[in-house]
Write a protein that holds these residues in place. Structure first.
Motif, short mmCIF file in Angstrom:
data_model
loop_
_atom_site.label_atom_id
_atom_site.label_comp_id
_atom_site.label_asym_id
_atom_site.label_seq_id
_atom_site.Cartn_x
_atom_site.Cartn_y
_atom_site.Cartn_z
N ILE A 173 1.10 11.45 7.76
CA ILE A 173 0.91 12.39 6.65
C ILE A 173 -0.15 11.91 5.66
O ILE A 173 -0.95 12.71 5.15
CB ILE A 173 2.25 12.63 5.93
CG1 ILE A 173 3.24 13.34 6.88
CG2 ILE A 173 2.06 13.44 4.65
CD1 ILE A 173 4.67 13.32 6.42
N LEU A 174 -0.20 10.61 5.38
CA LEU A 174 -1.06 10.09 4.31
C LEU A 174 -2.28 9.33 4.83
O LEU A 174 -3.03 8.77 4.03
CB LEU A 174 -0.24 9.17 3.40
CG LEU A 174 1.00 9.79 2.74
CD1 LEU A 174 1.71 8.74 1.89
CD2 LEU A 174 0.63 11.01 1.90
N GLN A 175 -2.52 9.35 6.12
CA GLN A 175 -3.61 8.56 6.69
C GLN A 175 -4.96 8.91 6.07
O GLN A 175 -5.29 10.07 5.82
CB GLN A 175 -3.67 8.78 8.20
CG GLN A 175 -3.91 10.22 8.62
CD GLN A 175 -3.97 10.35 10.13
OE1 GLN A 175 -4.93 9.92 10.76
NE2 GLN A 175 -2.93 10.94 10.72
N ASN A 176 -5.72 7.86 5.76
CA ASN A 176 -7.10 7.94 5.30
C ASN A 176 -7.27 8.68 3.97
O ASN A 176 -8.40 9.02 3.60
CB ASN A 176 -7.99 8.58 6.38
CG ASN A 176 -7.95 7.79 7.68
OD1 ASN A 176 -7.82 6.57 7.67
ND2 ASN A 176 -8.03 8.48 8.80
N ASP A 177 -6.20 8.89 3.26
CA ASP A 177 -6.26 9.45 1.90
C ASP A 177 -6.34 8.27 0.94
O ASP A 177 -5.38 7.50 0.81
CB ASP A 177 -5.02 10.31 1.63
CG ASP A 177 -5.10 11.07 0.30
OD1 ASP A 177 -5.72 10.55 -0.64
OD2 ASP A 177 -4.52 12.17 0.23
N LEU A 182 -1.21 2.00 2.21
CA LEU A 182 -0.03 1.90 3.06
C LEU A 182 0.10 0.48 3.57
O LEU A 182 -0.74 0.00 4.34
CB LEU A 182 -0.14 2.87 4.24
CG LEU A 182 -0.50 4.33 3.91
CD1 LEU A 182 -0.62 5.16 5.17
CD2 LEU A 182 0.50 4.93 2.94
N LEU A 183 1.15 -0.21 3.14
CA LEU A 183 1.43 -1.57 3.55
C LEU A 183 2.70 -1.56 4.40
O LEU A 183 3.75 -1.10 3.95
CB LEU A 183 1.63 -2.48 2.33
CG LEU A 183 0.48 -2.50 1.31
CD1 LEU A 183 0.81 -3.43 0.15
CD2 LEU A 183 -0.82 -2.91 1.96
N SER A 184 2.59 -2.07 5.63
CA SER A 184 3.69 -1.92 6.59
C SER A 184 4.00 -3.25 7.25
O SER A 184 3.10 -3.94 7.72
CB SER A 184 3.29 -0.88 7.65
OG SER A 184 4.36 -0.59 8.51
N SER A 185 5.28 -3.60 7.29
CA SER A 185 5.76 -4.78 7.99
C SER A 185 6.80 -4.32 9.00
O SER A 185 7.76 -3.63 8.64
CB SER A 185 6.39 -5.77 7.01
OG SER A 185 7.07 -6.80 7.69
N PHE A 196 0.12 2.18 14.93
CA PHE A 196 0.12 0.78 14.52
C PHE A 196 -1.27 0.16 14.54
O PHE A 196 -1.46 -0.95 14.05
CB PHE A 196 1.06 -0.05 15.42
CG PHE A 196 0.68 -0.01 16.88
CD1 PHE A 196 -0.29 -0.88 17.38
CD2 PHE A 196 1.28 0.88 17.74
CE1 PHE A 196 -0.64 -0.84 18.72
CE2 PHE A 196 0.93 0.92 19.09
CZ PHE A 196 -0.03 0.05 19.58
N GLU A 197 -2.24 0.85 15.10
CA GLU A 197 -3.58 0.28 15.23
C GLU A 197 -4.33 0.42 13.90
O GLU A 197 -4.85 1.46 13.56
CB GLU A 197 -4.33 0.97 16.36
CG GLU A 197 -3.70 0.75 17.73
CD GLU A 197 -4.46 1.45 18.83
OE1 GLU A 197 -5.50 0.94 19.22
OE2 GLU A 197 -3.98 2.51 19.27
N ASN A 203 -6.69 3.14 5.12
CA ASN A 203 -5.79 2.80 4.00
C ASN A 203 -4.50 2.12 4.47
O ASN A 203 -3.48 2.17 3.79
CB ASN A 203 -5.45 4.05 3.19
CG ASN A 203 -4.73 5.13 4.00
OD1 ASN A 203 -4.78 5.14 5.23
ND2 ASN A 203 -4.10 6.06 3.30
N LEU A 204 -4.56 1.46 5.63
CA LEU A 204 -3.36 0.84 6.22
C LEU A 204 -3.56 -0.67 6.38
O LEU A 204 -4.59 -1.12 6.89
CB LEU A 204 -3.08 1.47 7.59
CG LEU A 204 -1.96 0.86 8.43
CD1 LEU A 204 -0.61 1.00 7.73
CD2 LEU A 204 -1.92 1.50 9.82
N VAL A 205 -2.55 -1.44 5.95
CA VAL A 205 -2.53 -2.88 6.15
C VAL A 205 -1.21 -3.24 6.83
O VAL A 205 -0.13 -2.96 6.28
CB VAL A 205 -2.68 -3.65 4.82
CG1 VAL A 205 -2.57 -5.16 5.06
CG2 VAL A 205 -4.00 -3.31 4.15
N ASN A 206 -1.27 -3.84 8.01
CA ASN A 206 -0.08 -4.14 8.79
C ASN A 206 0.28 -5.62 8.75
O ASN A 206 -0.59 -6.49 8.70
CB ASN A 206 -0.31 -3.78 10.26
CG ASN A 206 -0.27 -2.28 10.51
OD1 ASN A 206 0.40 -1.55 9.79
ND2 ASN A 206 -0.99 -1.83 11.52
#
Length: 315
Positions: A173-177, A182-185, A196-197, A203-206
């Motif tokens: 829903i929020l990708q690339n906004d 977005l911080l995900s563990s 997960f890639e 805007n994603l940090v895994n």
């Protein structure tokens, strides 16, 4: 300032049937330990409310929302996907799950509390824009994030998700906004095996945790990957998808965190928010061993209260 606890009795209507891991006793177990440990007495308790449709439609398509209303059974159960059970009261519970989350958000942004915990079920972070999955119908966290941006006009909102299963729906829903970090563990490779890639999203940090990972790896990943990203982003608000299924006793994952690891992440977030004087809201996601969930979430909520004595309880 105080800590709000938001819950609603309508979740009892979401009957998932016998032997389903996501059931009403999850909330009952948590509240029993909150009361037994004394944490409950330090919280401000709120009864939740139903969602407003415009909030849901920021995150989900109208066709999808209409479909859920059409397929809800009058009695018995249907399977919306292979894991997600729907009964006659499920949609009302899902609406209250969203509405209670946005109620807590609004209170935080009106300075009623400096942080809050929303005890929501059904959970939400696997729900994509047009798809139910992973026990989830509506994405509580994404709905709250979009309300914070579109209604309250915040420009930088960080979402921290420490569930053992990655919040694919929130990413969908929020990708690339760029309003959202977005911080995900999560355990990897593991369900839901999508989104997960990190290099696909701006805007994603895994933090990938291998099967059997302990609190040491979890804490190291947070410090090495989340902390620098938060510093660069400088959020005005933090939303937390709080999943407790990375606990070593949880049957739904293969990680080895312990209660004190959840106390630690609560303290870590609390310190960050206190240093920047920003509000934060935690929204319940996973956690399926009742004792592990109750003990871990109680220590996490105690950390929100910033009461060290309570955190040492033998709950």
């Amino acid at each position: 300032m105080s800590t709000g606890y938001y819950a609603f009795h309508q979740h009892f209507g979401h009957d998932t049937g016998e032997d389903h891991p996501e059931h009403a006793c999850r909330i009952l177990a948590l509240e029993q330990i909150l009361k037994k440990s004394g944490v409950w007495d330090h919280l401000t308790i709120h009864e939740g409310q139903a969602a407003h449709l415009p909030d849901i439609l920021r995150a989900h398509s109208k066709a999808y929302v209409d479909e859920l209303h059409l397929i809800q059974p009058e009695q018995g159960h249907i399977m919306v996907d292979e894991d997600t059970t729907m009964s006659s009261g499920s949609l009302e519970a899902a609406l209250y799950s969203v509405g209670t989350t946005t109620q807590a958000l609004d209170d935080l942004l009106k300075n009623v509390h400096h942080n809050a915990f929303a005890a929501t079920r059904p959970p939400g972070h696997h729900a994509e824009r047009s798809k139910s999955m992973g026990f989830c119908f509506f994405n509580n966290t994404a709905v709250a994030a979009l309300r914070a941006a579109d209604v309250h006009h915040l420009q930088r909102i960080a979402i921290l998700d420490f569930d053992a299963h990655q919040g694919n729906g929130t990413i969908d829903i929020l990708q690339n906004d760029q309003r959202f970090l977005l911080l995900s563990s999560f355990q990897h490779p593991f369900y839901p095996y999508t989104h997960f890639e990190q290099n696909k999203y701006t805007n994603l940090v895994n933090v990938h945790l291998s099967q059997g990972a302990t609190g040491t790896e979890f804490r190291q990943g947070i410090e090495e990957h989340w902390a620098p990203a938060l510093k660069r982003f400088a959020p005005e608000l933090i939303l937390v998808s709080a999943g407790f299924d990375a606990h070593k006793d949880d049957p739904m994952a293969e990680l080895n965190l312990e209660e004190q690891d959840f106390a630690w992440i609560g303290q870590w977030i609390a310190r960050y928010c206190q240093s920047r004087n920003i509000p934060w809201l935690a929204i319940l996601e996973g956690g399926y061993d009742l004792n592990a969930l109750a003990r871990s979430a109680t220590l996490f909520i105690a950390a929100m209260l910033e009461k060290q004595a309570i955190q040492q309880t033998s709950a």
